[in-house]
Design a protein around this motif. Structure first.
Motif, PDB file in Angstrom:
ATOM      1  N   PRO A 162      -3.753   1.181   7.076  1.00  0.00           N
ATOM      2  CA  PRO A 162      -4.203   0.097   7.965  1.00  0.00           C
ATOM      3  C   PRO A 162      -5.439   0.501   8.763  1.00  0.00           C
ATOM      4  N   ASN A 209      -0.753  -1.273   1.377  1.00  0.00           N
ATOM      5  CA  ASN A 209      -0.661  -0.050   2.163  1.00  0.00           C
ATOM      6  C   ASN A 209       0.090   0.987   1.331  1.00  0.00           C
ATOM      7  N   GLU A 246      -1.753  -7.544   1.804  1.00  0.00           N
ATOM      8  CA  GLU A 246      -0.461  -6.859   1.699  1.00  0.00           C
ATOM      9  C   GLU A 246       0.406  -7.506   0.613  1.00  0.00           C
TER      10      GLU A 246
END
Length: 322
Positions: A45, A150, A109
Motif C-alpha cells: 500500500p 497487495n 485490490e
C-alpha cells in the motif's frame, strides 16, 4: 523519430513527473497501452499503484473508472444489469452499463472479491465485450483493465486463478523508491496541494495512441529473434534444457498467451526505444513482467528458496541467443 513517437515520449515524461522513482512502472504501463494488453500491478500500500493509473488517465483523453473490489461485490456491480422499466414501456428492460464500460478500468485490490466477481472481468479482458441476459455489449475501442493487489495481505483475500492471471499481459511489481525519491515525492505532493485549483494539462488524443499502435504492429521481428523468444518459452515447459539441475523446478510453464505477450511487449519496447526492429535485449527487458505470473514453481524449487524471478534470471543466463 516520428511525431507520434514524440507525443508518446512526452506522455511518458509527464507521467514520470507525477510518479517519482517508478520509471520502470511507467514504461511498463505504456508498453501495455501500446500493445493493447491488460496489466496487473502488485505492490505494498502507498506505492502509487492507483496514482500511476490515474495519472495515465489524466494525460490521455479517456473515460476512467475505478472499482474497489470487496467481498460483498456482485458481478452485476461491475458489468451492469438489465433494469425493468415497467409494463407500459415500449421496452420492458433496459441495460444499465456498469463501471467496466470505460477506457481505463482500475480494478483496485482485485484479490479482495470472490472468484465469481473476478470472473466478471474475464470476457471483457479477452473478448472486449460482455454478455448480460443473452445480449452482447461491446467495450470501447480503447479498453484496458489495470488491476492492483497487495502481495502481503492473505486474510480475507481470494487469490486469482491461473486462468485469469494468464489473461493479464504483464504482471508488474511496484517497489520502494530511494530516499531521494521519497523526499521528492513529499515535495511534489506538497506542491500539488498548493496548486489544487490550477487548470488541468492538455490530454493526448486517443487517435495518437491508435496511430502509435499501428506503428508498433509494423515493428520487424527477425527470424532469429523469434526463435530466441520461442526458446525462452520452451525453457519454462522443459527446464531440463537449461541443465539437469533445473529439470524439476517448474510445475506449470507458460501458455501460448505468454508467447503472444512476449512478442507484443517486445515490439512495443523496441518502438519506445525508437527502433524499427526487435532485438534479444527487448525480449529480456520485458521477460519478467510477461512470465512471472504464468509460471508455477515446483515444491522442490520452493523448498530451495527459489522465486519465479530467480528462475527467469536463470533463463536469461542459460538460454542462448543465436
Amino acid at each position: 523519430m516520428s511525431q507520434i513517437h514524440n507525443e508518446i515520449k512526452e506522455l511518458q515524461t509527464r507521467i514520470e513527473a507525477s510518479i517519482i522513482g517508478q520509471k520502470d512502472v511507467v514504461k511498463s504501463l505504456l508498453i501495455g497501452l501500446l500493445a493493447d494488453g491488460n496489466l496487473l500491478l502488485e505492490g505494498l500500500p502507498g506505492l502509487a499503484k492507483t496514482r500511476a493509473v490515474k495519472s495515465l488517465s489524466k494525460n490521455i483523453e479517456s473515460d476512467y473508472s475505478r472499482v474497489q473490489f470487496t467481498p460483498d461485490l456482485l458481478p452485476s456491480d461491475i458489468t451492469g444489469a438489465e433494469v425493468y422499466l415497467g409494463e407500459n414501456s415500449a421496452e420492458r428492460f433496459k441495460f444499465e452499463p456498469g463501471p467496466i464500460f470505460a477506457n481505463l478500468v482500475l480494478a483496485d485490490e482485485i484479490n479482495r472479491a470472490p472468484a465469481k466477481v473476478q470472473a466478471a472481468l474475464l470476457e471483457a479482458m479477452e473478448e472486449k465485450q460482455i454478455t448480460v441476459a443473452g445480449k452482447t455489449h461491446a467495450m470501447p475501442k480503447l479498453f484496458m483493465v489495470l488491476a492492483t493487489q497487495n502481495p502481503v495481505e492473505q486474510e480475507g483475500t481470494y487469490p486469482l486463478p491461473e486462468a485469469q492471471m494468464d489473461r493479464f499481459m504483464m504482471h508488474i511489481l511496484v517497489q520502494y523508491g530511494s530516499d531521494a525519491d521519497e523526499l521528492e515525492i513529499m515535495r511534489l505532493v506538497r506542491g500539488e496541494q498548493k496548486q489544487a485549483n490550477d487548470s488541468k494539462p492538455s490530454a493526448m488524443s486517443q487517435d495518437i495512441l491508435f496511430q502509435a499502435r499501428d506503428e508498433v504492429k509494423d515493428i520487424h521481428v527477425a527470424e532469429n529473434v523469434e526463435e530466441y523468444m520461442i526458446r525462452l518459452i520452451s525453457a519454462t515447459r522443459n527446464p531440463a534444457q537449461m541443465g539437469d539441475e533445473y529439470a524439476d523446478y517448474i510445475a506449470v510453464g507458460a501458455s501460448p498467451r505468454g508467447t503472444l505477450a512476449l512478442d507484443k511487449s517486445a515490439r512495443a519496447h523496441a518502438w519506445l526505444e525508437d527502433r524499427d526492429h526487435v532485438t534479444p535485449d527487448d525480449a529480456k527487458a520485458i521477460l519478467h513482467n510477461c512470465l512471472r505470473h504464468r509460471l508455477v514453481l515446483s515444491y522442490e524449487a520452493s523448498a530451495e528458496g527459489l522465486t519465479v524471478d530467480d528462475f527467469i534470471d536463470k533463463m536469461i543466463e542459460k538460454v542462448p541467443v543465436i
